[in-house]
Write an enzyme that holds these catalytic residues in place. Structure first.
Site, mmCIF file in Angstrom:
data_model
loop_
_atom_site.group_PDB
_atom_site.id
_atom_site.type_symbol
_atom_site.label_atom_id
_atom_site.label_comp_id
_atom_site.label_asym_id
_atom_site.label_seq_id
_atom_site.Cartn_x
_atom_site.Cartn_y
_atom_site.Cartn_z
ATOM 1 C CG ASN A 91 -1.543 1.204 1.508
ATOM 2 O OD1 ASN A 91 -2.325 1.800 0.897
ATOM 3 N ND2 ASN A 91 -1.020 2.176 2.540
ATOM 4 C CB SER A 143 -3.496 4.944 -8.787
ATOM 5 O OG SER A 143 -4.038 6.307 -8.972
ATOM 6 C CE1 TYR A 156 0.625 7.981 -6.957
ATOM 7 C CE2 TYR A 156 -1.048 8.055 -8.565
ATOM 8 C CZ TYR A 156 -0.648 7.711 -7.084
ATOM 9 O OH TYR A 156 -1.615 7.158 -6.295
ATOM 10 C CB SER A 157 0.826 7.877 -14.808
ATOM 11 O OG SER A 157 -0.517 8.460 -14.338
ATOM 12 C CE LYS A 160 0.072 4.175 -6.823
ATOM 13 N NZ LYS A 160 0.348 3.332 -5.819
HETATM 14 N N1 LIG Z 1 -5.358 8.942 -1.876
HETATM 15 C C1 LIG Z 1 -5.850 8.739 -3.004
HETATM 16 O O1 LIG Z 1 -6.671 9.591 -3.592
HETATM 17 C C2 LIG Z 1 -5.207 7.639 -3.849
HETATM 18 C C3 LIG Z 1 -5.759 7.313 -4.988
HETATM 19 C C4 LIG Z 1 -5.304 6.129 -5.597
HETATM 20 C C5 LIG Z 1 -4.234 5.631 -5.154
HETATM 21 N N2 LIG Z 1 -3.816 5.633 -3.878
HETATM 22 C C6 LIG Z 1 -2.770 4.820 -3.243
HETATM 23 O O2 LIG Z 1 -2.828 4.397 -2.126
HETATM 24 C C7 LIG Z 1 -2.051 4.188 -1.428
HETATM 25 C C8 LIG Z 1 -2.010 4.832 0.145
HETATM 26 O O3 LIG Z 1 -2.267 6.459 -0.300
HETATM 27 P P1 LIG Z 1 -2.824 7.019 0.820
HETATM 28 O O4 LIG Z 1 -3.756 8.253 0.330
HETATM 29 O O5 LIG Z 1 -3.204 6.438 1.981
HETATM 30 O O6 LIG Z 1 -1.392 7.880 1.341
HETATM 31 P P2 LIG Z 1 -1.013 8.671 2.771
HETATM 32 O O7 LIG Z 1 -2.171 8.964 3.641
HETATM 33 O O8 LIG Z 1 0.023 9.771 2.123
HETATM 34 O O9 LIG Z 1 -0.161 7.498 3.476
HETATM 35 C C9 LIG Z 1 1.035 6.956 2.710
HETATM 36 C C10 LIG Z 1 1.535 5.884 3.800
HETATM 37 O O10 LIG Z 1 2.804 5.326 2.991
HETATM 38 C C11 LIG Z 1 3.843 5.578 4.060
HETATM 39 N N3 LIG Z 1 5.106 5.974 3.185
HETATM 40 C C12 LIG Z 1 5.085 7.191 2.854
HETATM 41 N N4 LIG Z 1 6.462 7.435 2.268
HETATM 42 C C13 LIG Z 1 7.013 6.374 2.493
HETATM 43 C C14 LIG Z 1 8.414 5.950 2.304
HETATM 44 N N5 LIG Z 1 9.229 6.711 1.687
HETATM 45 N N6 LIG Z 1 8.652 4.709 2.593
HETATM 46 C C15 LIG Z 1 7.624 3.911 3.114
HETATM 47 N N7 LIG Z 1 6.464 4.304 3.521
HETATM 48 C C16 LIG Z 1 6.045 5.554 3.150
HETATM 49 C C17 LIG Z 1 3.296 6.717 5.005
HETATM 50 O O11 LIG Z 1 4.052 6.316 6.113
HETATM 51 P P3 LIG Z 1 4.269 7.737 7.156
HETATM 52 O O12 LIG Z 1 3.167 8.125 7.858
HETATM 53 O O13 LIG Z 1 5.407 7.201 8.181
HETATM 54 O O14 LIG Z 1 4.905 8.720 6.451
HETATM 55 C C18 LIG Z 1 1.981 6.275 4.977
HETATM 56 O O15 LIG Z 1 1.688 5.105 6.167
HETATM 57 C C19 LIG Z 1 -0.745 4.777 -2.219
HETATM 58 O O16 LIG Z 1 0.005 3.559 -2.802
HETATM 59 C C20 LIG Z 1 -1.316 5.666 -3.327
HETATM 60 O O17 LIG Z 1 -0.613 5.773 -4.476
HETATM 61 C C21 LIG Z 1 -4.376 6.751 -3.294
#
Ligand SMILES: NC(=O)c1ccc[n+]([C@@H]2O[C@H](COP(=O)([O-])OP(=O)(O)OC[C@H]3O[C@@H](n4cnc5c(N)ncnc54)[C@H](OP(=O)(O)O)[C@@H]3O)[C@@H](O)[C@H]2O)c1
Length: 250
Positions: A91, A143, A156-157, A160
């Protein structure tokens, strides 16, 4: 139909916030033991102490920064010690946006390291454990920007689209071992990641363009993961499930 994860060990990367935290909480609620990650040493210490006090250490957090090769290697070495990992959810993810002409090489490398290299390293070790146990479910969080794209999303794209390619390739290898590999592609989810990229006004406008008329909450994504990762998923592998309130069809 009752999904039950007692006696299962579930790995979720990036489980301190957002989608990953929701997924971890939901697995915990259904009985799983959890291997989780976060990047902040102090926060990880507190999360482990809290879990020790409140739920007998059901959640074990590791501190790992996937942009750092040494830190990632250290985590992979820890994973090798597990005899059983039933579910793996890749994730953790980051986004860096800019026009292609402006993208910094370091930003490109960081996005690839977290979104693509880390899942590869994790799957390489976890798939061996799952094959030995003849059971496993791997879910990669991709994504809709791995299906469609827009300006400023080249790094990013690319990552993904890449994770979906990895999902299909690996699913072909592992199905005969009863290890099913799928990806889930969220649309727009209200998390820190989205708020760091879009203003409140942009979020409001966006909601009107989504057939469901709202952005997703983390639980909308977790619900899909929990099904795909469960023993009720007996035959779906190599698929990408889009959970976007209908956005890509407009
Ligand atoms: N939010 C959206 O709209 C969306 C849409 C499509 C896909 N996604 C995908 O869903 C997944 C989760 O997204 P989210 O929105 O929940 O993100 P988020 O709220 O920013 O949380 C990201 C998580 O990843 C960890 N992380 C960040 N940088 C890291 C690094 N360098 N090494 C290891 N872990 C790291 C963070 O840990 P810390 O808290 O310690 O920083 C946190 O636990 C991602 O793969 C994202 O691409 C999200």
């Amino acid at each position: 139909m009752k999904i039950d994860y007692s006696n299962q060990v579930v790995l979720v990367t990036g489980a301190t916030r957002g989608i990953g935290k929701q997924i971890a909480d939901d697995f915990a609620g259904l009985g799983a033991k959890l291997i989780l990650t976060g990047t902040n040493k102090d926060q990880v210490k507190i999360l482990n102490e809290t879990s020790e006090k409140t739920e007998k250490g059901k959640r074990k957090f590791y501190c790992v920064d996937f942009t750092n090769a040494e830190s990632t290697e250290g985590f992979i070495e820890e994973l090798k010690r597990y005899e059983k990992i039933d579910v793996c959810v890749n994730n953790a993810g980051i986004n860096k946006i800019d026009y292609i002409a402006e993208v910094k090489t370091t930003d490109w490398d960081d996005v690839m390291s977290v979104n693509l290299r880390a899942p590869f390293m994790v799957i390489r070790v976890v798939s061996g454990i799952m094959k030995r146990n003849a059971y496993g479910r791997i879910i990669n969080i991709a994504s809709i920007l791995g299906v469609i794209s827009k300006e400023k999303r080249s790094a990013y794209s690319t990552s993904k689209f890449g994770i979906m390619g990895m999902t299909v390739a690996v699913s072909n290898e592992l199905a005969k071992h009863n290890v099913l590999v799928n990806s889930v592609s969220p649309g727009f989810v209200l998390t820190d990641l989205t708020r760091s990229i879009l203003s409140e006004k942009e979020i409001e406008d966006l909601a009107t363009q989504i057939p469901a008329q709202r952005l997703a909450g983390p639980v909308d994504i977790s619900n899909v993961v929990l099904f795909l990762a469960s023993s009720f998923n007996t035959y779906i592998t190599g698929q990408n499930i889009i959970a976007d309130g209908g956005f890509v069809n407009v």
